[in-house]
Design an enzyme around this catalytic site. Structure first.
Site, PDB file in Angstrom:
ATOM      1  N   GLU A 151       0.845  -1.214   0.000  1.00 37.64           N
ATOM      2  CA  GLU A 151       0.000   0.000   0.000  1.00 37.64           C
ATOM      3  C   GLU A 151       0.875   1.257   0.000  1.00 37.64           C
ATOM      4  O   GLU A 151       0.769   2.116   0.880  1.00 37.64           O
ATOM      5  CB  GLU A 151      -0.968   0.000   1.194  1.00 37.64           C
ATOM      6  CG  GLU A 151      -1.962  -1.138   1.097  1.00 37.64           C
ATOM      7  CD  GLU A 151      -3.180  -1.028   2.012  1.00 37.64           C
ATOM      8  OE1 GLU A 151      -3.222  -0.134   2.865  1.00 37.64           O
ATOM      9  OE2 GLU A 151      -4.101  -1.861   1.843  1.00 37.64           O
ATOM     10  N   GLU A 189      -4.868  -8.691  -0.321  1.00 39.76           N
ATOM     11  CA  GLU A 189      -5.607  -8.580   0.935  1.00 39.76           C
ATOM     12  C   GLU A 189      -7.076  -8.441   0.567  1.00 39.76           C
ATOM     13  O   GLU A 189      -7.427  -7.602  -0.264  1.00 39.76           O
ATOM     14  CB  GLU A 189      -5.175  -7.336   1.736  1.00 39.76           C
ATOM     15  CG  GLU A 189      -3.770  -7.419   2.289  1.00 39.76           C
ATOM     16  CD  GLU A 189      -3.392  -6.196   3.137  1.00 39.76           C
ATOM     17  OE1 GLU A 189      -4.278  -5.510   3.680  1.00 39.76           O
ATOM     18  OE2 GLU A 189      -2.178  -5.936   3.244  1.00 39.76           O
TER      19      GLU A 189
HETATM   20  O1  AHR Z   1      -5.076  -5.803   7.102  1.00 41.57           O
HETATM   21  C1  AHR Z   1      -5.022  -4.610   7.823  1.00 41.57           C
HETATM   22  C2  AHR Z   1      -4.403  -3.480   7.021  1.00 41.57           C
HETATM   23  O2  AHR Z   1      -5.196  -3.221   5.911  1.00 41.57           O
HETATM   24  C3  AHR Z   1      -3.054  -3.774   6.407  1.00 41.57           C
HETATM   25  O3  AHR Z   1      -2.022  -3.553   7.306  1.00 41.57           O
HETATM   26  C4  AHR Z   1      -2.981  -2.818   5.275  1.00 41.57           C
HETATM   27  O4  AHR Z   1      -2.201  -3.291   4.218  1.00 41.57           O
HETATM   28  C5  AHR Z   1      -4.433  -2.622   4.882  1.00 41.57           C
HETATM   29  O5  AHR Z   1      -4.778  -1.291   4.812  1.00 41.57           O
END
Ligand code: AHR
Length: 521
Positions: free
Chosen positions: A206, A328
């Site tokens: 990110e 994610e």
């Molecule tokens: O999964 C929690 C957070 O969500 C992670 O650290 C980040 O990559 C995303 O914003």
């Protein structure tokens, strides 16, 4: 498996019988409604790589410390410090890949903090997740040990935001160089003469946000520079993963790809990782019909995002050398401050709704298997969309754990097309796959108030020896608590094989997987 008695299940009397059976499901349940599918057993989509069922574990809340890692001196049963029950559950599920150490944490993590004697490791402040200190007792060796215990392929996310190309390059050498360099000898002295042979390397996380607040052009410059130094040390060619967009941010992708490729003859990039969370506007156990509908509808958006992001990538990479990843994903509900105080940051309960959401996501990935190389649910234990929840020495499998278990027969099979005329993002969701003569079909009913009577035809072949498993609970807020760990678990379900295909009933909020042998294709 109980066979459905006759076709009458689908005539008026049958519907009444079904409605009577469903009576305890509650006053909300309406009459069953028919859904027709056509499974094109001869129309391949692509391989469902096991990595589409991947996972993610970050130094956040009690995912690592207190969750997966309790330490070797803990009274909680453990294997070299890893919580034994968690290891057993994750090994049984067969997690194909595990991403670590973040998340946002990755861009503030310095790998040297987590090697060497544990009592000499520095204590650091976790700036992203509450400013608590951690003792780095869980580092690279412990992570690799965990992956080996559960049978997962390790995926290390490198630090771009606050690190240097040299730091990341050295981590790769430390992990992968067989022997004879100072770094590989240090690894051996720290207890691992054999190289770790790590294949998956994230170049930041990110980087448009917690990974450095970069513009796409800035990140492209960093990416190119880091990618030069993340080399093959030993026999494993590193698979380099670039930071993709939040959700379907097409501007990030266009600008990053344009900047990274413009004027370059060659840029090493193997994966491009988007993140997509399905937000919930209420606490996990307080969901209402509206909140449910809203969250379930995000999976249609996720599917559109995958198609559109891949289309943009195709413009730069028509041969699809760069694999799209959903690095994610999962449900992110409203946190309850008291629960976060007790169990750690981003702890949320996991209900049948979360399991249905997990199954919707997995169905999306199966249907888009030709466009994806990896997808990692966030996160494995005690954080967000967890597979396991722990409290002291207790460890429970969440309904989402079982959604992944039900999807397992698809792993390594070829996804095939299914004509599903239901256009509603809250309607019936389906994926199907086959390999040789083995066949799997997963149907999901995300509605809380409607039963689906599914009738499927096969374009070719016939099914033999079919059986089905169901995960279902009529209460959208039902979950497996520490006192009642088996409230939501899978069980056998009825499936009727017909001359043309199969029939089955999907009660509200249910996931059903049918497996069997496909003959005559
Ligand atoms: O999964 C929690 C957070 O969500 C992670 O650290 C980040 O990559 C995303 O914003």
């Amino acid at each position: 498996m109980q066979p459905l008695s006759t076709r009458r299940t689908f005539c008026r009397n049958g519907l009444l019988a079904t409605a009577a059976l469903l009576a305890p499901i509650g006053r909300l349940a309406r009459a069953a409604s028919p859904r027709s599918l056509h499974i094109r057993t001869d129309a391949d989509i692509g391989l469902i790589r096991p990595e589409l069922h991947g996972h993610f574990a970050e130094h956040l809340g009690s995912c690592i410390y207190g969750g997966l890692w309790v330490g070797p001196d803990s009274p909680i049963p453990n294997i070299r410090g890893h919580r034994k029950e968690a290891v057993e559950y994750l090994k049984a599920l067969g997690i194909p890949v595990l991403r670590w150490p973040g998340g946002c944490f990755a861009d503030d993590y310095h790998w040297r903090d987590g090697i060497g004697p544990r009592d000499k490791r520095p204590r650091r402040v976790n700036i992203h997740w509450g400013n608590y200190t951690e003792d780095n007792s869980f580092g690279t060796h412990e992570f690799i040990d965990l992956c080996r215990l559960i049978g997962a392929e390790p995926y290390l996310a490198g630090n771009v935001g606050s690190g240097t190309p040299q730091e990341l390059r050295d981590w790769v050498e430390y992990c992968n160089y067989p022997a004879g360099s100072t770094l590989s000898d240090e690894r051996a002295a720290n207890g691992s003469p054999e190289p770790f042979r790590v294949r998956y390397w994230g170049i930041g996380n990110e980087n448009w946000g917690c990974g450095g607040q970069m513009t796409p052009e800035e990140y492209a410059g960093h990416y190119r520079r880091f990618a030069v130094y993340v080399r093959q040390f030993g026999d494993v060619r590193p698979f380099l993963i670039a930071c993709g967009p939040n959700r379907n941010d097409t501007a990030w992708t266009q600008r990053f790809l344009s900047a990274v490729y413009t004027g370059r003859r060659f840029v090493r990039m193997d994966g491009y990782a988007m993140h997509y969370y399905s937000n919930g506007r209420l606490p996990a156990t307080k969901f209402t019909a509206d909140a449910l509908r809203e969250q379930m509808a995000t999976f249609a958006d996720l599917e559109r995002a995958i198609v559109q992001q891949r289309a943009i990538l195709d413009g730069y990479d028509p041969e699809r050398r760069v694999g799209l990843m959903v690095d994610e994903w999962g449900v992110w509900d409203r946190m309850v401050p008291e629960e976060e105080k007790t169990y750690g940051r981003l702890w949320q309960q996991n209900t049948i709704r979360c399991a249905v959401a997990a199954a919707l996501g997995l169905n999306v990935f199966h249907r888009q298997a030709d466009k994806l190389v990896m997808c990692n649910l966030a996160q494995t234990v005690n954080v967000l969309h967890a597979l396991l929840l722990t409290h002291g020495e207790k460890c429970v499998r969440t309904p989402s754990y079982y959604a992944f278990e039900l999807a397992k027969p698809h792993r390594g099979q070829t996804a095939v097309r299914v004509d599903n005329p239901d256009p509603d993002p809250n309607g019936l969701s389906v994926s199907a796959s086959r390999k040789d003569d083995s066949f799997a079909l997963t149907c999901v009913n995300p509605r809380h108030d409607e039963t689906f009577e599914v009738s499927a035809t096969l374009s070719r072949g016939r099914l033999e020896g079919a059986s089905a498993r169901i995960l279902h609970h009529p209460d959208m807020n039902a979950h497996n608590s520490f006192d009642n760990p088996n409230a939501v678990t899978p069980r056998d379900h009825a499936v009727q094989v017909t001359a043309a295909g199969l029939r089955l009933t999907l009660p509200p909020l249910s996931v059903v997987t049918v497996t069997g042998r496909l003959r005559g294709v």
